[in-house]
Design a protein around this motif. Structure first.
Motif, PDB file in Angstrom:
ATOM      1  N   ALA A 123       0.843  -1.197   0.000  1.00  0.00           N
ATOM      2  CA  ALA A 123       0.000   0.000   0.000  1.00  0.00           C
ATOM      3  C   ALA A 123       0.878   1.247   0.000  1.00  0.00           C
ATOM      4  CB  ALA A 123      -0.922  -0.007   1.213  1.00  0.00           C
ATOM      5  N   SER A 124       0.303   2.364  -0.404  1.00  0.00           N
ATOM      6  CA  SER A 124       1.061   3.606  -0.510  1.00  0.00           C
ATOM      7  C   SER A 124       1.136   4.323   0.836  1.00  0.00           C
ATOM      8  CB  SER A 124       0.410   4.530  -1.537  1.00  0.00           C
ATOM      9  OG  SER A 124      -0.822   5.024  -1.039  1.00  0.00           O
ATOM     10  N   TYR A 125       2.103   5.238   0.941  1.00  0.00           N
ATOM     11  CA  TYR A 125       2.173   6.082   2.126  1.00  0.00           C
ATOM     12  C   TYR A 125       0.958   6.987   2.225  1.00  0.00           C
ATOM     13  CZ  TYR A 125       7.064   4.654   2.721  1.00  0.00           C
ATOM     14  OH  TYR A 125       8.222   3.941   2.917  1.00  0.00           O
ATOM     15  N   ALA A 126       0.377   7.348   1.089  1.00  0.00           N
ATOM     16  CA  ALA A 126      -0.851   8.151   1.121  1.00  0.00           C
ATOM     17  C   ALA A 126      -1.969   7.378   1.819  1.00  0.00           C
ATOM     18  CB  ALA A 126      -1.269   8.530  -0.301  1.00  0.00           C
ATOM     19  N   ASP A 127      -2.037   6.063   1.577  1.00  0.00           N
ATOM     20  CA  ASP A 127      -3.032   5.229   2.265  1.00  0.00           C
ATOM     21  C   ASP A 127      -2.764   5.197   3.768  1.00  0.00           C
ATOM     22  OD1 ASP A 127      -4.285   4.522  -0.142  1.00  0.00           O
ATOM     23  OD2 ASP A 127      -2.948   2.822  -0.443  1.00  0.00           O
ATOM     24  N   GLU A 128      -1.486   5.094   4.137  1.00  0.00           N
ATOM     25  CA  GLU A 128      -1.143   5.070   5.557  1.00  0.00           C
ATOM     26  C   GLU A 128      -1.418   6.418   6.217  1.00  0.00           C
ATOM     27  OE1 GLU A 128       2.238   2.631   6.919  1.00  0.00           O
ATOM     28  OE2 GLU A 128       2.858   2.557   4.818  1.00  0.00           O
ATOM     29  N   ALA A 129      -1.130   7.498   5.492  1.00  0.00           N
ATOM     30  CA  ALA A 129      -1.400   8.834   6.029  1.00  0.00           C
ATOM     31  C   ALA A 129      -2.890   9.021   6.296  1.00  0.00           C
ATOM     32  CB  ALA A 129      -0.906   9.899   5.047  1.00  0.00           C
ATOM     33  N   LYS A 130      -3.707   8.570   5.382  1.00  0.00           N
ATOM     34  CA  LYS A 130      -5.166   8.685   5.561  1.00  0.00           C
ATOM     35  C   LYS A 130      -5.629   7.914   6.791  1.00  0.00           C
ATOM     36  CE  LYS A 130      -9.567   7.442   3.394  1.00  0.00           C
ATOM     37  NZ  LYS A 130     -10.260   8.590   4.010  1.00  0.00           N
ATOM     38  N   ARG A 131      -5.092   6.719   6.981  1.00  0.00           N
ATOM     39  CA  ARG A 131      -5.490   5.897   8.125  1.00  0.00           C
ATOM     40  C   ARG A 131      -5.146   6.598   9.440  1.00  0.00           C
ATOM     41  NH1 ARG A 131      -7.772   3.180  11.348  1.00  0.00           N
ATOM     42  NH2 ARG A 131      -7.749   0.923  11.605  1.00  0.00           N
ATOM     43  N   ILE A 132      -3.971   7.204   9.509  1.00  0.00           N
ATOM     44  CA  ILE A 132      -3.539   7.883  10.730  1.00  0.00           C
ATOM     45  C   ILE A 132      -4.372   9.128  10.990  1.00  0.00           C
ATOM     46  CG2 ILE A 132      -1.658   9.276  11.704  1.00  0.00           C
ATOM     47  CD1 ILE A 132       0.301   7.238  10.570  1.00  0.00           C
ATOM     48  N   VAL A 133      -4.520   9.963   9.991  1.00  0.00           N
ATOM     49  CA  VAL A 133      -5.252  11.230  10.169  1.00  0.00           C
ATOM     50  C   VAL A 133      -6.703  10.957  10.526  1.00  0.00           C
ATOM     51  CG1 VAL A 133      -6.095  13.291   8.992  1.00  0.00           C
ATOM     52  CG2 VAL A 133      -3.700  12.580   8.717  1.00  0.00           C
ATOM     53  N   ASP A 134      -7.321  10.011   9.837  1.00  0.00           N
ATOM     54  CA  ASP A 134      -8.725   9.700  10.148  1.00  0.00           C
ATOM     55  C   ASP A 134      -8.872   9.235  11.589  1.00  0.00           C
ATOM     56  OD1 ASP A 134      -9.512  10.400   7.613  1.00  0.00           O
ATOM     57  OD2 ASP A 134      -9.766   8.342   6.892  1.00  0.00           O
TER      58      ASP A 134
END
Length: 342
Positions: A123-134
């Motif tokens: 998965a992309s870092y963008a996917d990981e960033a979304k998971r954290i921020v959400d």
């Protein structure tokens, strides 16, 4: 006459502050490839990996790759570790028309149409960033600081975090502080972060730098909710910190839970690892190595008997049902809350 080996090359970190990432990664890769080679390889041909240490420094990775691409029998560049190192190597791979296969990075800068010679399985870092921020925003954390490695890796994740905070949450970081790659010198960064009184910190670097930043913040009386991403190195981060300090840190993950015996791939991984070392520890990074080796072997079997760069590429793209995550793109674990931790 011995069968002709199938040869790949890997530039990765085996020394310096981030060395555990490379050592654990190849533990999983070699575990699976040894099993396959012991069973006869691919139609009798063993799989071999030529490795050089880059210390997680782009210039070293570039120099390593320059050596690799000069070898005409090389089938691919496999399992590179890190964004700055992979990015530095990509122009050489493109010029030689050799794919970088399953790099250990989720950076957006290495994805998309302009990077035709990278084949991703995480998965992309963008996917990981979304998971954290959400997670943070939904739990009421809105004063969010970001400490980011001051290179293409950290800036890639930083940009994704800023975008995700802005849309849909209409927020921005209270402060974003650069961190030096391969360094424990985080005292000044901690002072800057503490001055803005965040209730959460997203730390983007490798395990030693992240651990140093957390400890410096705590020593200054600041205790924000800490979040980080998979590349940090979960098990190594735990070992770098006192138990009470690591408790509650959130880490995104892009592979199945390495202790979940309900998952058949995890059962295979645990069985194979314990077969060679009854005392071996399971971890996310070695599991990722094991999973990308499985992807590679599956593609080689599809491409056989005529295995070359082109047929392997076609097989990998067929095999690329994308992710090694077992169906869940990005998971989130919290340290100190499960019995698997030391």
């Amino acid at each position: 006459m011995d069968p002709k080996p199938l040869i790949f090359a890997q530039s990765l970190v085996l020394s310096g502050p981030a060395r555990d990432l490379g050592r654990n990664f190849i533990k999983g890769i070699d575990l699976y490839l040894k099993k396959v080679n012991d069973q006869g390889g691919i139609d009798g041909r063993p799989i071999m990996i030529w490795r050089l240490d880059d210390g997680y420094e782009p210039e070293n990775a570039y120099n390593n790759t320059s050596q690799f691409v000069s070898y005409s029998q090389l089938l691919g560049l496999f399992g590179y570790i890190g964004t700055p190192t992979t990015k530095a190597s990509l122009p050489l791979a493109k010029a030689a028309e050799i794919d970088i296969i399953s790099p250990f990075t989720g950076a957006s800068v290495l994805r998309g149409e302009n990077n035709a010679y990278t084949i991703h399985h995480r998965a992309s870092y963008a996917d990981e960033a979304k998971r954290i921020v959400d997670y943070l925003v939904n739990d009421g954390f809105v004063r969010i600081a970001i400490g980011y490695q001051n290179d293409s890796y950290g800036k890639d994740v930083l940009n994704s975090l800023i975008e995700e905070l802005a849309d849909p949450h209409m927020l921005s970081p209270v402060i974003s502080v650069p961190l030096v790659r391969n360094s424990r010198d985080t005292g000044n960064a901690a002072k800057e972060i503490k001055a803005h009184n965040p209730d959460a910190l997203i730390a983007i670097s490798t395990y030693q730098t992240v651990a140093s930043l957390i400890q410096n913040l705590n020593s200054q009386g600041s205790y924000p909710q800490v979040m980080t991403i998979s590349f940090t190195g979960t098990k190594s981060l735990i070992k770098e910190l006192p138990r009470h300090t690591s408790f509650g840190i959130g880490v995104t993950q892009v592979v199945p839970f390495p202790w979940d015996l309900r998952n058949p791939i995890v059962r295979d991984y645990q069985h194979d690892l314990r077969h060679v070392d009854s005392d071996a520890e399971f971890d996310f990074v070695s599991l990722e190595g094991y999973l990308i080796a499985r992807k590679l072997v599956s593609a080689l079997r599809k491409a056989s008997p005529v295995i070359n760069r082109s047929s392997l590429r076609d097989a990998l793209l067929e095999e690329n049902d994308g992710l090694i995550s077992g169906g869940v793109e990005v998971d989130l674990v919290f340290l100190g809350t499960d019995p698997w931790q030391p």
